[in-house]
Scaffold this motif. Structure first.
Motif: not given
Length: 291
Positions: A55-56, A205-209, A264-266
């Motif tokens: 997913l990343r 990671e899923c929610f960032t976009p 941003a997620g990391f």
């Protein structure tokens, strides 16, 4: 059974030592034991091991595509209310109990750290807007966005007063710990259905976009750049405490160097860990001062 019992009861196989058990037992980094157990258990999940690597890259591709889309139609489909309704639904439906526990703790601890800094700078008067969610319902009330606004407004208002009144932030001989909770944070039991499997890193990671899609480009950039304020908060706290030994643990560095939104997620996970570590240090100092 407490969250920490998961590791306390874990057998140690000398021929196949568990890396997460080693990190849990290590005391060199200040960290609340229940939160540490939740985070490390979440890190050791199948979701983190097998779903995240798939997913990343897809998530980061979506960030690039949405960036192009925002250039063409910068304010189409922007709605903080819809964003937070979606985040609430996603957290309630898919995110693991340990990950949700860590997310809600972050808002709680972040509010306490800002209040601690305000309380220990003589001559500063700043109206606070503490966020202390005990369940997922407050997510629907723009919780993530308000968290970012609180941080920026605190830094701006604090420094206006410091400049206008010639205040110097220095070590306090006796610190005020009224804002710091040393007892367990009263967060309710999180949803634990068969669908609640996404670990913290994968969920972020899923929610960032999604976060990027529902916000204006300016709002998204402001949110990601707020992560660079970790070092600012760390420096303020270290001046009040009189020690900067733990600043090495801050990984979101210089606030004058804005970074790409791709990671941003990391960086958000690093932001959460920095908050946990600073709060744990303040609890440690509070207990020592009380003794």
């Amino acid at each position: 059974m407490s969250r920490s019992d998961y590791f306390k009861n874990m057998p140690h196989d000398k021929q196949n030592p568990n890396p997460f058990l080693a990190i849990y037992l290590d005391q060199s980094i200040p960290f609340n034991e229940e939160a540490k157990a939740s985070y490390l258990k979440d890190c050791s999940s199948k979701s983190r091991q097998f779903v995240l690597p798939i997913l990343r890259p897809l998530s980061r591709l979506m960030i690039i595509l949405f960036q192009i889309y925002k250039i063409i139609v910068p304010k189409a489909f922007t709605s903080s209310k819809l964003l937070h309704r979606f985040l609430y639904w996603g957290m309630k439906t898919f995110v693991s109990p340990d990950a949700n526990f860590m997310i809600l703790r972050h808002f709680y601890l972040g509010s306490e750290i800002l209040q601690f800094i305000r309380d220990n700078i003589p001559g500063v008067q700043i109206e606070m807007n503490p966020l202390k969610p005990m369940n997922l319902e407050p997510v629907k009330d723009d919780l993530f966005l308000v968290h970012d606004l609180n941080l920026y407004n605190f830094i701006i208002n604090l420094n206006i007063q410091i400049r206008e009144n010639n205040i110097e932030v220095t070590k306090q001989e006796r610190l005020r710990f009224d804002a710091i909770t040393s007892s367990p944070i009263p967060i309710e039991r999180m949803p634990d259905r068969w669908t609640n499997k996404l670990d913290l890193m994968t969920a972020i990671e899923c929610f960032t976009p999604v976060y990027q899609f529902f916000l204006t480009d300016n709002d998204f950039w402001r949110a990601t750049n707020s992560l660079q304020l970790d070092e600012t908060i760390g420096i303020l706290a270290s001046k009040l405490i009189g020690s900067n030994d733990r600043l090495a643990l801050i990984n979101n560095k210089h606030p004058m160097v804005p970074l790409s939104t791709l990671r941003a997620g990391f960086r958000l996970v690093l932001h959460g860990l920095a908050t946990e570590q600073l709060h744990a240090l303040l609890v440690e100092l509070k207990n020592k001062q009380a003794a």
